[in-house]
Design a protein around this motif. Structure first.
Motif, short mmCIF file in Angstrom:
data_model
loop_
_atom_site.label_atom_id
_atom_site.label_comp_id
_atom_site.label_asym_id
_atom_site.label_seq_id
_atom_site.Cartn_x
_atom_site.Cartn_y
_atom_site.Cartn_z
N LEU A 1 -63.32 -27.08 -69.07
CA LEU A 1 -62.42 -27.74 -70.00
C LEU A 1 -61.58 -26.67 -70.68
CD1 LEU A 1 -64.93 -30.24 -71.68
CD2 LEU A 1 -63.86 -30.37 -69.42
N PRO A 2 -60.27 -26.62 -70.45
CA PRO A 2 -59.45 -25.54 -71.02
C PRO A 2 -59.45 -25.56 -72.55
CG PRO A 2 -58.27 -26.71 -69.28
CD PRO A 2 -59.50 -27.52 -69.60
N GLY A 3 -59.42 -24.36 -73.13
CA GLY A 3 -59.41 -24.26 -74.59
C GLY A 3 -58.23 -24.95 -75.22
N PHE A 4 -57.10 -25.04 -74.49
CA PHE A 4 -55.92 -25.65 -75.08
C PHE A 4 -56.00 -27.17 -75.16
CE2 PHE A 4 -54.57 -24.60 -70.60
CZ PHE A 4 -54.59 -25.90 -70.09
N THR A 5 -57.09 -27.77 -74.66
CA THR A 5 -57.25 -29.22 -74.75
C THR A 5 -58.13 -29.64 -75.93
OG1 THR A 5 -59.18 -29.28 -73.28
CG2 THR A 5 -57.01 -29.41 -72.26
N ALA A 6 -58.56 -28.69 -76.74
CA ALA A 6 -59.46 -28.99 -77.86
C ALA A 6 -58.72 -29.69 -79.00
CB ALA A 6 -60.10 -27.71 -78.38
N TYR A 7 -59.48 -30.31 -79.88
CA TYR A 7 -58.98 -30.89 -81.12
C TYR A 7 -59.83 -30.36 -82.27
CZ TYR A 7 -56.64 -34.28 -78.11
OH TYR A 7 -55.87 -34.87 -77.16
N ALA A 8 -59.19 -30.16 -83.43
CA ALA A 8 -59.90 -29.66 -84.60
C ALA A 8 -60.02 -30.79 -85.63
CB ALA A 8 -59.15 -28.48 -85.21
N ASP A 9 -61.17 -30.88 -86.25
CA ASP A 9 -61.42 -31.86 -87.31
C ASP A 9 -61.95 -31.15 -88.55
OD1 ASP A 9 -60.88 -34.58 -86.24
OD2 ASP A 9 -62.33 -33.98 -84.72
N PRO A 10 -61.59 -31.58 -89.75
CA PRO A 10 -60.81 -32.78 -90.03
C PRO A 10 -59.32 -32.63 -89.78
CG PRO A 10 -61.33 -31.68 -92.08
CD PRO A 10 -62.07 -30.94 -91.01
N GLU A 11 -58.82 -31.40 -89.60
CA GLU A 11 -57.43 -31.20 -89.23
C GLU A 11 -57.28 -29.81 -88.61
OE1 GLU A 11 -54.85 -31.17 -92.64
OE2 GLU A 11 -56.41 -30.34 -93.92
N GLU A 12 -56.16 -29.60 -87.95
CA GLU A 12 -55.92 -28.33 -87.28
C GLU A 12 -55.37 -27.33 -88.30
OE1 GLU A 12 -53.30 -26.99 -83.49
OE2 GLU A 12 -54.54 -28.78 -83.21
N GLU A 13 -56.27 -26.83 -89.14
CA GLU A 13 -55.93 -25.88 -90.20
C GLU A 13 -56.99 -24.79 -90.21
OE1 GLU A 13 -55.95 -26.60 -94.78
OE2 GLU A 13 -54.02 -27.28 -94.03
N ASN A 14 -56.55 -23.54 -90.35
CA ASN A 14 -57.45 -22.38 -90.25
C ASN A 14 -58.09 -22.27 -88.87
OD1 ASN A 14 -57.07 -21.64 -93.04
ND2 ASN A 14 -58.42 -23.33 -93.57
N VAL A 15 -57.41 -22.86 -87.89
CA VAL A 15 -57.73 -22.71 -86.48
C VAL A 15 -56.48 -23.12 -85.72
CG1 VAL A 15 -58.68 -25.04 -86.28
CG2 VAL A 15 -59.33 -23.29 -84.61
N GLN A 16 -56.21 -22.48 -84.61
CA GLN A 16 -55.05 -22.83 -83.79
C GLN A 16 -55.50 -23.18 -82.38
OE1 GLN A 16 -51.88 -19.93 -83.79
NE2 GLN A 16 -51.93 -19.67 -86.00
N ILE A 17 -54.84 -24.20 -81.83
CA ILE A 17 -55.06 -24.56 -80.44
C ILE A 17 -53.81 -24.13 -79.69
CG2 ILE A 17 -55.76 -26.37 -78.84
CD1 ILE A 17 -57.69 -25.96 -81.20
N SER A 18 -53.90 -23.02 -78.99
CA SER A 18 -52.75 -22.40 -78.35
C SER A 18 -52.67 -22.78 -76.88
CB SER A 18 -52.86 -20.87 -78.48
OG SER A 18 -52.00 -20.21 -77.59
N GLN A 19 -51.48 -23.16 -76.43
CA GLN A 19 -51.29 -23.50 -75.03
C GLN A 19 -51.57 -22.30 -74.13
OE1 GLN A 19 -47.66 -25.57 -74.18
NE2 GLN A 19 -47.73 -25.12 -71.99
N ARG A 20 -51.29 -21.11 -74.60
CA ARG A 20 -51.49 -19.91 -73.80
C ARG A 20 -52.93 -19.40 -73.89
NH1 ARG A 20 -48.31 -15.78 -71.76
NH2 ARG A 20 -46.45 -16.78 -72.58
N ASN A 21 -53.52 -19.41 -75.11
CA ASN A 21 -54.78 -18.71 -75.33
C ASN A 21 -55.96 -19.60 -75.71
OD1 ASN A 21 -53.64 -16.06 -74.92
ND2 ASN A 21 -52.62 -16.34 -76.89
N GLY A 22 -55.76 -20.91 -75.79
CA GLY A 22 -56.86 -21.79 -76.16
C GLY A 22 -57.13 -21.78 -77.65
N VAL A 23 -58.41 -21.83 -78.03
CA VAL A 23 -58.79 -21.85 -79.45
C VAL A 23 -58.75 -20.43 -79.99
CG1 VAL A 23 -60.60 -22.47 -81.11
CG2 VAL A 23 -60.28 -23.85 -79.02
N ILE A 24 -57.91 -20.20 -81.00
CA ILE A 24 -57.78 -18.87 -81.60
C ILE A 24 -57.66 -18.99 -83.12
CG2 ILE A 24 -56.70 -17.83 -79.56
CD1 ILE A 24 -54.00 -18.13 -80.97
#
Length: 417
Positions: A28-51
């Motif tokens: 499962l590619p890192g770029f398909t992840a979701y962050a909860d409760p929101e995508e803050e203090n974490v990034q879902i990068s198309q190039r690098n996945g979860v960073i």
């Protein structure tokens, strides 16, 4: 005899290798992840996945659908700038792992038994870190019999599938007016959602949730010519022309998903309320003027949003439809639902016709089976559409929905200009 033992050993080795090679695996590619409760203090990068995952308040979640119950082994391909610990949970089983490598390394996590088909989630939560991040996650690695025929979204397109209601119009009838209503239940009005009531062959008209503090009534009409991205490339004679707009309405051109004329009015619509939409079409020569009206309940009157003249048209509205769209990538995992109903047309001869039948369709995301969580139907005299939430679909493209007729066309008193 020695040759026979060598041959037997070779056959056993070959069989073992074949069995091992046939063990189903999926990443499962890192770029398909979701962050909860929101995508803050974490990034879902198309190039690098979860960073840049710096806050333990966030969980990072990977969703997939199991078709074949069985054994499932889970691993992470991850790295960190300093030693850290991350808790991994799936199927009610939790394991805390250490991430020590500063280069991507495959880290075994746990093994579990999947007893039934359905949607599952690998959830990651930061436990402790000595550096800046809990870990950069390149992929979640799955192996075992439960991976057979597994489904997950392999693409960085993290929006939910769009779903539509297509309203057939009796043959030979020309819709001069197209009327519809929308009601959104409390909690279903997620950020990045477009509830569209009155769509037609050249445009669409509905309401959006644009930010925590802004909502809009939005109306757009496409240019002629089929340019997919840049309006600068559209010939003047192919461009939609703004003829008028309502007070406080913003209007401009748009591109990126086709091109055309866009208008919106910032309006704090509320869940649980019913909102009314009306489209008007006037063909003249090879052009058609499309005007959108929204009923403002607080003022008890219709408000013109905008009026656009569309070139290379010259006909009344066709291909009437409604849709539900998730246009935000970061929350494409959150469920949303809207009710669409009381749709009518008024023909160019003054005849009112109620639209009580709808054909269900969906977009390329659904057709590619990147997402399986969507549906629609008829309920309490309304049509409804829903998407996301990683729950089983309850409709498929081509399904026909119907609801009882009310028999009472809307009473409309439009403003005079």
């Amino acid at each position: 005899m020695k040759k026979k033992w060598l041959l037997l050993a070779l056959l056993l080795t070959t069989a073992t290798t074949r069995i091992f090679a046939q063990t189903p695996q999926a990443d499962l590619p890192g770029f398909t992840a979701y962050a909860d409760p929101e995508e803050e203090n974490v990034q879902i990068s198309q190039r690098n996945g979860v960073i840049k995952w710096t806050d333990k308040a966030n969980t990072v979640n990977f969703y997939f659908h199991v078709a074949t119950p069985g054994t499932l082994k889970v691993a992470l391909t991850a790295k960190s700038d300093a030693p850290s610990k991350v808790a991994v949970t799936i199927n009610g089983v939790e394991k805390t792992i250490s991430i020590n490598a500063n280069a991507y390394t495959k880290i075994p996590v746990l093994e579990t038994k999947i007893k039934s088909a359905g949607f599952y989630c690998v959830s990651l939560k930061g436990v402790e870190k000595k550096g800046d991040v809990y870990g950069d996650i390149q992929s979640v690695n799955l192996e075992g019999s439960a991976v057979k025929d597994i489904q997950f979204n392999p693409k960085p397109w993290r929006r939910a599938a769009s779903v539509h209601l297509n309203y057939p119009v009796p043959e030979g009838k020309n819709p001069e007016y197209f009327y519809g209503e929308i009601k959104v239940p409390a909690g279903e009005d997620k950020l990045g959602t477009y509830f569209m009531s009155c769509g037609f062959h050249r445009g669409y008209f509905g309401m959006q949730v644009n930010s925590p503090t802004e909502r809009r009534i939005i109306f757009s009409v496409w240019d002629a010519g089929g340019e997919p991205q840049s309006r600068d490339k559209v010939k003047y004679e192919d461009q939609v022309v703004l003829l008028a707009k309502g007070d406080s309405v913003e209007a401009s051109g748009f591109g990126g998903e086709g091109t055309g004329g866009h208008s919106h009015w910032v309006y704090n619509w509320k869940p649980g309320e019913t909102y009314r939409f009306l489209m008007h079409s006037v063909p003249e020569g090879n052009t058609t003027t499309y005007t959108a009206y929204f009923y403002v309940p607080e003022h008890h009157e219709w408000k013109m949003i905008a009026s656009f003249r569309a070139p290379k048209d010259g006909k009344y509205m066709g291909h009437l439809y409604s849709f539900l769209e998730n246009f935000s990538f970061s929350n494409g995992h959150l469920g949303r639902k809207g009710y669409f109903g009381n749709h009518w047309i008024k023909t160019n001869t003054g005849e009112w016709i109620e639209l009580t039948k709808a054909k269900f369709t969906n977009d390329a995301t659904a057709r590619a089976k990147d997402r399986l969580d969507f549906g629609g139907g008829s309920e309490n005299g309304w049509f409804y559409l829903w998407n996301s939430g990683f729950k089983p679909a309850n409709a498929q493209a081509g399904d026909i929905f119907e609801h009882p007729a009310t028999g009472q066309h809307p009473d409309i008193n439009l403003p005079k200009f």
